[in-house]
Structures are given as structure tokens and as C-alpha cells.
Scaffold this motif. Structure first.
Motif, PDB file in Angstrom:
ATOM      1  N   ALA A   1       0.849  -1.205   0.000  1.00  0.00           N
ATOM      2  CA  ALA A   1       0.000   0.000   0.000  1.00  0.00           C
ATOM      3  C   ALA A   1       0.879   1.248   0.000  1.00  0.00           C
ATOM      4  O   ALA A   1       0.596   2.237  -0.690  1.00  0.00           O
TER       5      ALA A   1
ATOM      6  N   PHE B   1       0.422   2.743  -3.815  1.00  0.00           N
ATOM      7  CA  PHE B   1      -0.694   3.693  -3.749  1.00  0.00           C
ATOM      8  C   PHE B   1      -0.140   5.110  -3.666  1.00  0.00           C
ATOM      9  O   PHE B   1       0.899   5.337  -3.056  1.00  0.00           O
TER      10      PHE B   1
ATOM     11  N   LEU C   1      -5.325   7.331   0.884  1.00  0.00           N
ATOM     12  CA  LEU C   1      -6.118   6.391   1.683  1.00  0.00           C
ATOM     13  C   LEU C   1      -6.593   7.091   2.959  1.00  0.00           C
ATOM     14  O   LEU C   1      -5.873   7.917   3.480  1.00  0.00           O
ATOM     15  N   PRO C   2      -7.765   6.772   3.475  1.00  0.00           N
ATOM     16  CA  PRO C   2      -8.697   5.745   3.010  1.00  0.00           C
ATOM     17  C   PRO C   2      -9.313   6.075   1.645  1.00  0.00           C
ATOM     18  O   PRO C   2      -9.517   7.240   1.327  1.00  0.00           O
ATOM     19  N   HIS C   3      -9.597   5.008   0.899  1.00  0.00           N
ATOM     20  CA  HIS C   3     -10.257   5.213  -0.385  1.00  0.00           C
ATOM     21  C   HIS C   3     -11.743   5.520  -0.187  1.00  0.00           C
ATOM     22  O   HIS C   3     -12.270   5.438   0.922  1.00  0.00           O
ATOM     23  N   ILE C   4     -12.390   5.813  -1.303  1.00  0.00           N
ATOM     24  CA  ILE C   4     -13.765   6.321  -1.233  1.00  0.00           C
ATOM     25  C   ILE C   4     -14.820   5.214  -1.099  1.00  0.00           C
ATOM     26  O   ILE C   4     -15.974   5.472  -0.786  1.00  0.00           O
ATOM     27  N   TRP C   5     -14.423   3.945  -1.329  1.00  0.00           N
ATOM     28  CA  TRP C   5     -15.407   2.871  -1.423  1.00  0.00           C
ATOM     29  C   TRP C   5     -16.093   2.573  -0.084  1.00  0.00           C
ATOM     30  O   TRP C   5     -15.529   2.770   0.986  1.00  0.00           O
ATOM     31  N   CYS C   6     -17.312   2.061  -0.177  1.00  0.00           N
ATOM     32  CA  CYS C   6     -18.140   1.774   0.999  1.00  0.00           C
ATOM     33  C   CYS C   6     -17.500   0.671   1.865  1.00  0.00           C
ATOM     34  O   CYS C   6     -16.688  -0.111   1.372  1.00  0.00           O
ATOM     35  N   PRO C   7     -17.907   0.573   3.119  1.00  0.00           N
ATOM     36  CA  PRO C   7     -17.405  -0.502   3.972  1.00  0.00           C
ATOM     37  C   PRO C   7     -17.673  -1.877   3.351  1.00  0.00           C
ATOM     38  O   PRO C   7     -18.788  -2.161   2.936  1.00  0.00           O
TER      39      PRO C   7
ATOM     40  N   ASN D   1     -14.077  -3.662  -4.192  1.00  0.00           N
ATOM     41  CA  ASN D   1     -13.147  -2.900  -5.041  1.00  0.00           C
ATOM     42  C   ASN D   1     -11.761  -2.768  -4.428  1.00  0.00           C
ATOM     43  O   ASN D   1     -10.750  -2.809  -5.131  1.00  0.00           O
ATOM     44  N   GLY D   2     -11.716  -2.605  -3.107  1.00  0.00           N
ATOM     45  CA  GLY D   2     -10.421  -2.455  -2.428  1.00  0.00           C
ATOM     46  C   GLY D   2      -9.608  -3.733  -2.515  1.00  0.00           C
ATOM     47  O   GLY D   2      -8.373  -3.697  -2.622  1.00  0.00           O
TER      48      GLY D   2
ATOM     49  N   ARG E   1      -8.037   4.218   8.579  1.00  0.00           N
ATOM     50  CA  ARG E   1      -8.493   3.627   7.314  1.00  0.00           C
ATOM     51  C   ARG E   1      -9.657   2.663   7.493  1.00  0.00           C
ATOM     52  O   ARG E   1     -10.339   2.319   6.537  1.00  0.00           O
TER      53      ARG E   1
ATOM     54  N   LYS F   1     -13.107   0.856   8.125  1.00  0.00           N
ATOM     55  CA  LYS F   1     -14.508   1.249   7.959  1.00  0.00           C
ATOM     56  C   LYS F   1     -15.456   0.322   8.724  1.00  0.00           C
ATOM     57  O   LYS F   1     -16.662   0.367   8.527  1.00  0.00           O
TER      58      LYS F   1
ATOM     59  N   CYS G   1     -16.108  -2.863   8.494  1.00  0.00           N
ATOM     60  CA  CYS G   1     -16.945  -3.756   7.669  1.00  0.00           C
ATOM     61  C   CYS G   1     -17.147  -5.124   8.289  1.00  0.00           C
ATOM     62  O   CYS G   1     -18.078  -5.835   7.944  1.00  0.00           O
TER      63      CYS G   1
ATOM     64  N   PRO H   1     -10.442  -4.941   2.865  1.00  0.00           N
ATOM     65  CA  PRO H   1     -10.553  -4.163   1.631  1.00  0.00           C
ATOM     66  C   PRO H   1      -9.962  -2.762   1.771  1.00  0.00           C
ATOM     67  O   PRO H   1      -9.878  -2.031   0.782  1.00  0.00           O
ATOM     68  N   ASP H   2      -9.580  -2.410   2.996  1.00  0.00           N
ATOM     69  CA  ASP H   2      -9.118  -1.034   3.246  1.00  0.00           C
ATOM     70  C   ASP H   2      -7.664  -0.936   3.691  1.00  0.00           C
ATOM     71  O   ASP H   2      -7.220   0.141   4.077  1.00  0.00           O
ATOM     72  N   TYR H   3      -6.940  -2.050   3.651  1.00  0.00           N
ATOM     73  CA  TYR H   3      -5.511  -2.069   4.030  1.00  0.00           C
ATOM     74  C   TYR H   3      -5.328  -1.390   5.400  1.00  0.00           C
ATOM     75  O   TYR H   3      -4.502  -0.503   5.578  1.00  0.00           O
TER      76      TYR H   3
END
Ligand code: SF4
Ligand code: SF4
Ligand code: SF4
Lengths: 278, 61
Positions: A7, A11, A16-22, A26-27, B8, B10, B12, B53-55
Motif C-alpha cells: 500500500a 498507492f 487512503l482511506p479510499h472512497i469505497w463503501c465498507p 473494489n479495495g 483507514r 470502515k 466492515c 478491503p481497506d488495508y
């Protein structure tokens, strides 16, 4: 290299954090692309990543390669241009299932037909996530979508058979549950000289999962675990069992097809350049 | 050793679900954390790192 270092290295700083949902897949797929590039030991400057439009197409903005986030459905023609201009680049294309199979469907079959050396990574979450959950050509029949409140009645594409029939010379599938297999498939696709497609079965817990009561992100990954069958086992299944498995929503993962018997497009184009110079 | 980057995370719950030793939880504030007293149970298998998914969680060997 561990994911922390990956990362850090691949990257862009501060993104980061990226925009994608929990829990969005995609991550995981974007991480797998970085892992694959790392595994191959490629220089970041030798790699180009081109994406279209959609949640998954945001991926090119995060990775520190030569990148372009382009137009809806048009990642492949732009990537083809990049490859034609500089065939030494390893060109990766990130495209969602809507981007790749609906508006970009024609570009898909023609890029495959030409056997141009691109690696198309399809983020297949079976839905248009970014615009709120409309069904795509990859949405399984009988799913709910904002555009199909009484369930979809259309069969979905078998994307890999479509790509193979159109001329793709490397065809693989993985899921976001099967991370090492995904990294391996992407790495092999990048190494393959010709048009490579890697379908990454993914989850959109928000705009597919909620409407279809698919449960928490981990539950959607368990579904992938329970429905994906390694290609070696899949091929050994007798026809009857295979039909049963297919009816139960199961599918093979791994490298499903590969050939180096077809000339690659930029190589063929070198011939055009030579003939024109004579 | 586990390393968590909360900023980072979330919440999940993927790492929590797939940890074979039930070391992790998502707290009230929606962030992954080590369940109190469970740190020694971690076998450094790397499932959490591989799946996040969020490293946001790593295993430092
Ligand atoms: S809408 Fe779906 S695909 Fe888009 S970021 Fe959210 S979970 Fe991911
Ligand atoms: S998988 Fe990652 S983002 Fe999800 S709860 Fe665990 S650490 Fe947080
Ligand atoms: S390394 Fe394995 S045992 Fe340790 S917290 Fe992560 S998943 Fe659980």
C-alpha cells in the motif's frame, strides 16, 4: 512484501482511506492488482492503468502507475491507443461489469478479436453501484435492482465465454474471497502476450447486497467461497454434475483458457510499419 | 504482532468474520479492535491482512 508495504509503495501518497463503501470488493481487487505488479517485479513506470467510469474505475486514481480515468465504457479503446503508442508498457484496464459489458461491450469484443496485449480486470459486482443499483448485463437473473423492483428476467452474460469466442487468448476468473488466486490470475494475465481478461467476482454490499438481502460483506464473501470451484475440479466433473452445479449458481475459477498461437496486435502492426517504410 | 490503522478502517467486519481465533471485533464506534485479552490468541495467520478491503490491518512477523 506485506500489504502494508505494498500500500505504501504502489498507492499514491495521502489517498487512503479510499472512497469505497465498507466491505466493498473494489479495495480487494485493487490491492490484488498492486500485489500482482509487485509479484512480477515490474517498475511502476512501465505500467499503465486505464479505467472507465463507475465505482471500480476510481481505482486508477489510487495506484501510482501511469494512469487515466477515462470515459464510460471507453477504457479499452484508450488503453489500446496507449499500447499502440508504446508497446513496451504493461497496460492494465480496470472496468466494472456495467462499464465493460453494457456501454463498453462492443469495445470488449473488438479488443479481444484483435488480441491486443492488454490485461482487462473486470470488477464484477453484478450491479451499477455508483449510480445507485441499476441492473447490468452481469446481474444474475432473478435479482432485484432499482430498475427491476420485481426482479430481473434477463439471463446474464457468460462474460468469459463471450470474450473467448471473440478472440481473447487468456481467460481467467477469481473472486474477492480467493485473494491468492486473484493475484496469481492477474499476474499471469499481465505476463501473457495478448488480450487477457480476468473476471473478478466481487461484492457491492450497498447497492446489490441490500436490495437482494445478501447480508453483511463477509456473508457475500462466504457466498463466493461456497460457489466458486477450482478449475481442475470443475473440469473433472461429469456433465450431469456440472449442469447441477451450474444450476446451483456455481462457477469455475482459475485460468480457464490460454493460448499463444495467435499473433498479438502490436506485433502484427510492426509489420504494417515495416511495409509502409519500404 | 497486529498493526491496525484505525483511520483507514470502515468497520466492515470482514476480518472479524474470517479470523479463525476470534481475536477481533468491531467496536461501538465502528472500528476494528483486538478483543480484550485475546491478543495472545493470534496465530499470525494473515487472514485479516489478506481480506481487509481497506488495508487497515497488518500482521508484522
Ligand atoms: S456502491 Fe457498491 S461498488 Fe460502489 S463503492 Fe459502494 S459498495 Fe462498492
Ligand atoms: S476488514 Fe479492514 S476495514 Fe473491515 S473491519 Fe477489519 S480492519 Fe476494518
Ligand atoms: S492474523 Fe489470523 S489469528 Fe491473528 S487476528 Fe488476523 S486473522 Fe486473527
Amino acid at each position: 512484501m506485506g500489504m502494508e508495504q505494498i500500500a505504501e509503495k504502489y498507492f499514491r501518497p495521502g489517498r487512503l482511506p479510499h472512497i469505497w463503501c465498507p466491505g466493498c470488493g473494489n479495495g480487494i481487487i485493487t490491492g490484488a492488482i498492486a500485489r500482482a505488479v509487485d509479484q512480477l517485479g515490474l517498475d511502476q513506470n512501465e505500467v499503465a492503468m486505464i479505467s472507465g467510469i463507475g465505482c471500480s474505475s476510481r481505482s486508477s486514481g489510487y495506484l501510482d502507475f501511469n494512469t487515466a480515468n477515462t470515459l464510460h465504457g471507453r477504457a479499452l479503446p484508450i488503453a489500446s491507443g496507449v499500447k499502440m503508442a508504446n508497446p513496451a508498457l504493461k497496460v492494465i484496464v480496470a472496468s466494472g461489469d456495467g462499464d465493460c459489458t453494457a456501454i463498453g461491450g462492443n469495445h470488449l469484443i473488438h479488443a479481444a478479436r484483435r488480441n491486443i496485449d492488454l490485461t482487462l480486470v473486470v470488477y464484477n459486482n453484478s450491479i451499477y453501484g455508483m449510480t445507485g443499483g441499476q441492473y447490468s448485463p452481469m446481474t444474475p437473473k432473478g435479482s432485484k435492482a432499482t430498475t427491476a423492483p420485481y426482479m430481473t428476467i434477463e439471463p446474464s452474460f457468460n462474460l468469459l465465454e463471450l470474450a473467448r469466442a471473440a478472440g481473447a487468448t487468456f481467460v481467467a476468473r477469481a473472486t474477492t474471497y480467493h485473494v491468492p488466486q486473484m493475484v496469481d490470475a492477474i499476474a499471469k494475465g499481465i505476463r501473457h502476450k495478448g488480450f487477457a481478461i480476468v473476471e473478478c467476482v466481487s461484492a457491492c454490499p450497498i447497492n446489490f447486497g441490500r436490495q437482494n438481502k445478501a447480508g453483511a460483506p463477509a456473508k457475500m464473501m462466504e457466498w463466493q467461497r461456497d460457489h466458486a470451484v477450482m478449475v481442475a475440479a470443475w473440469e473433472k466433473m461429469p456433465a450431469e454434475k456440472k449442469a447441477e452445479a451450474q444450476a446451483a449458481g456455481k462457477f469455475p475459477i482459475g485460468v480457464l483458457y490460454e493460448t499463444d498461437a495467435v499473433q498479438e496486435y502490436t506485433e502484427a502492426y510492426d509489420g504494417v510499419i515495416e511495409r509502409a517504410r519500404r | 504482532m497486529l498493526k491496525l490503522i484505525s483511520q483507514r478502517c470502515k468497520g466492515c467486519g470482514i476480518c472479524v468474520n474470517f479470523c479463525p481465533k476470534k481475536v477481533l471485533e468491531v467496536t461501538e464506534v465502528g472500528k476494528c479492535a483486538i478483543v480484550e485479552g485475546k491478543a495472545p490468541d493470534c496465530i499470525l495467520c494473515g487472514q485479516c491482512e489478506m481480506r481487509c478491503p481497506d488495508y487497515a490491518i497488518f500482521v508484522e512477523k
